[in-house]
Design an enzyme around this catalytic site. Structure first.
Site, PDB file in Angstrom:
ATOM      1  N   LYS A  29     -16.042  31.527-168.146  1.00 40.80           N
ATOM      2  CA  LYS A  29     -16.935  30.376-167.896  1.00 40.80           C
ATOM      3  C   LYS A  29     -17.092  30.125-166.391  1.00 40.80           C
ATOM      4  O   LYS A  29     -18.196  29.991-165.885  1.00 40.80           O
ATOM      5  CB  LYS A  29     -16.390  29.079-168.545  1.00 40.80           C
ATOM      6  CG  LYS A  29     -16.112  29.170-170.022  1.00 40.80           C
ATOM      7  CD  LYS A  29     -15.588  27.863-170.566  1.00 40.80           C
ATOM      8  CE  LYS A  29     -14.242  27.436-170.005  1.00 40.80           C
ATOM      9  NZ  LYS A  29     -13.120  28.345-170.335  1.00 40.80           N
ATOM     10  N   ARG A  56     -14.601  18.616-173.419  1.00 38.17           N
ATOM     11  CA  ARG A  56     -13.642  19.385-174.231  1.00 38.17           C
ATOM     12  C   ARG A  56     -13.166  18.602-175.439  1.00 38.17           C
ATOM     13  O   ARG A  56     -12.358  19.101-176.217  1.00 38.17           O
ATOM     14  CB  ARG A  56     -12.409  19.729-173.402  1.00 38.17           C
ATOM     15  CG  ARG A  56     -12.674  20.787-172.398  1.00 38.17           C
ATOM     16  CD  ARG A  56     -11.369  21.358-171.914  1.00 38.17           C
ATOM     17  NE  ARG A  56     -11.594  21.948-170.629  1.00 38.17           N
ATOM     18  CZ  ARG A  56     -11.024  23.051-170.202  1.00 38.17           C
ATOM     19  NH1 ARG A  56     -10.159  23.679-170.945  1.00 38.17           N
ATOM     20  NH2 ARG A  56     -11.307  23.513-169.017  1.00 38.17           N
ATOM     21  N   ARG A  90      -5.117  37.128-163.633  1.00 40.22           N
ATOM     22  CA  ARG A  90      -5.931  36.429-162.618  1.00 40.22           C
ATOM     23  C   ARG A  90      -5.087  36.083-161.378  1.00 40.22           C
ATOM     24  O   ARG A  90      -3.962  35.659-161.485  1.00 40.22           O
ATOM     25  CB  ARG A  90      -6.512  35.147-163.206  1.00 40.22           C
ATOM     26  CG  ARG A  90      -7.192  34.280-162.129  1.00 40.22           C
ATOM     27  CD  ARG A  90      -8.007  33.165-162.683  1.00 40.22           C
ATOM     28  NE  ARG A  90      -7.365  32.420-163.725  1.00 40.22           N
ATOM     29  CZ  ARG A  90      -8.003  31.589-164.553  1.00 40.22           C
ATOM     30  NH1 ARG A  90      -9.305  31.429-164.437  1.00 40.22           N
ATOM     31  NH2 ARG A  90      -7.354  30.934-165.478  1.00 40.22           N
ATOM     32  N   ARG A  99      -2.082  31.105-160.893  1.00 39.05           N
ATOM     33  CA  ARG A  99      -2.114  29.710-161.356  1.00 39.05           C
ATOM     34  C   ARG A  99      -0.887  29.406-162.212  1.00 39.05           C
ATOM     35  O   ARG A  99      -0.474  30.251-163.002  1.00 39.05           O
ATOM     36  CB  ARG A  99      -3.398  29.456-162.161  1.00 39.05           C
ATOM     37  CG  ARG A  99      -4.545  28.959-161.307  1.00 39.05           C
ATOM     38  CD  ARG A  99      -5.862  28.905-162.030  1.00 39.05           C
ATOM     39  NE  ARG A  99      -5.861  28.232-163.329  1.00 39.05           N
ATOM     40  CZ  ARG A  99      -6.944  27.989-164.052  1.00 39.05           C
ATOM     41  NH1 ARG A  99      -8.129  28.358-163.584  1.00 39.05           N
ATOM     42  NH2 ARG A  99      -6.866  27.385-165.215  1.00 39.05           N
ATOM     43  N   ARG A 156      -2.709  27.157-174.158  1.00 40.32           N
ATOM     44  CA  ARG A 156      -4.070  26.664-173.853  1.00 40.32           C
ATOM     45  C   ARG A 156      -5.072  27.150-174.901  1.00 40.32           C
ATOM     46  O   ARG A 156      -5.990  26.409-175.275  1.00 40.32           O
ATOM     47  CB  ARG A 156      -4.486  27.140-172.454  1.00 40.32           C
ATOM     48  CG  ARG A 156      -3.741  26.410-171.348  1.00 40.32           C
ATOM     49  CD  ARG A 156      -3.777  27.172-170.042  1.00 40.32           C
ATOM     50  NE  ARG A 156      -5.101  27.403-169.537  1.00 40.32           N
ATOM     51  CZ  ARG A 156      -5.396  28.382-168.672  1.00 40.32           C
ATOM     52  NH1 ARG A 156      -4.470  29.194-168.235  1.00 40.32           N
ATOM     53  NH2 ARG A 156      -6.631  28.524-168.243  1.00 40.32           N
TER      54      ARG A 156
END
Ligand code: AP5
Length: 216
Positions: free
Chosen positions: A14, A89, A128, A161, A172
């Site tokens: 996204k 969300r 990531r 992160r 998540r």
């Protein structure tokens, strides 16, 4: 004015796609995740309140998010479009968005649902790396930096992160299934949803997205 919501599991792409689309068309890109991480970095009251939720992969309380986004939307000025990436969300946030847009005399045009199999999402999340200085995104396999742990764009240090460990990534994804997926029927009932296959290269997905939005 084109108002777009991007919804999809963590790691679906996204943020990557929203940034590219915003850069290409001059749209405003609003990501509560980015705004919250900046607040944590700056040590603001919002950041202090949000940090534990984010580190454990839970959603930050609706009131905080709604205030954050409505404040940014009001300050937006004249833009040809807006991409909301990771907001709403929850049903409560979706209803708040309807109200915010109504107050601004606007409406939501399309909800892009980005789809990606769970194992691919986990691979994207755990690999990531992000630049601590300029926020640029990398991936150890799919978009490695030229020098390990150094940003190609600004030379800043790269970090992982705190919510991208495998355990928190999976948590998540569960939160997404439980709290955010129900939104899709809310928007489908309004005839606003469009499916975007998130598989393939960044460029392939970007072309698919532009076609879906009628921009190419
Ligand atoms: P947020 O930052 O929004 O995280 P997220 O939704 O979990 O999304 P991600 O940023 O992890 O994934 P993405 O889909 O944007 O993928 P990306 O493009 O980065 O939220 C973080 C936290 O903040 C939440 O857990 C919550 O606590 C809080 N929060 C945020 N919004 C909230 C809200 N509305 N309400 C309550 N709390 C909220 O890509 C991922 C990786 O894959 C990157 O390395 C990228 O380079 C790579 N990649 C992307 N596309 C491709 C591709 N096509 N091929 C190969 N690699 C790719």
């Amino acid at each position: 004015m084109l108002n777009i919501v991007m919804v999809g599991p963590p790691g679906a792409g996204k943020g990557t796609q929203a940034k590219m689309l915003a850069d290409r068309h001059g749209y405003l890109h609003l990501s509560p995740g980015d705004l919250l991480r900046q607040a944590v970095k700056d040590g603001t009251a919002l950041g202090l309140e949000a940090k534990d939720y984010m580190d454990s992969g839970r959603l930050v309380p609706d009131d905080l998010i709604i205030e954050l986004i409505s404040d940014r939307m009001r300050k937006a000025g004249a833009v040809p479009g807006m991409i909301l990436d990771g907001f709403p969300r929850t049903l409560r946030q979706a209803e708040a968005l309807d109200e915010m847009l109504r107050e601004l005399g606007q409406r939501l045009d399309v909800v892009v649902e980005v789809d990606l199999p769970e194992e691919e999402a986990v691979l994207r999340l755990t690999g990531r790396r992000v630049c601590r200085q300029c926020g640029a995104n990398y991936h150890l396999l799919f978009k490695p930096p030229q020098r390990p742990d150094v940003c190609d764009a600004c030379g800043g240090p790269l970090y992982q992160r705190s919510d991208d460990s495998e355990e928190t990534a999976r948590a998540r994804l569960q939160v997404y299934g439980k709290e955010t997926e129900p939104l899709i029927s809310y928007y489908s009932a309004k005839g606003l949803t469009r499916d975007l296959d998130g598989r393939g290269s960044v460029q392939e997905v970007a072309e698919r997205l532009e076609r879906l939005l009628g921009l190419r």
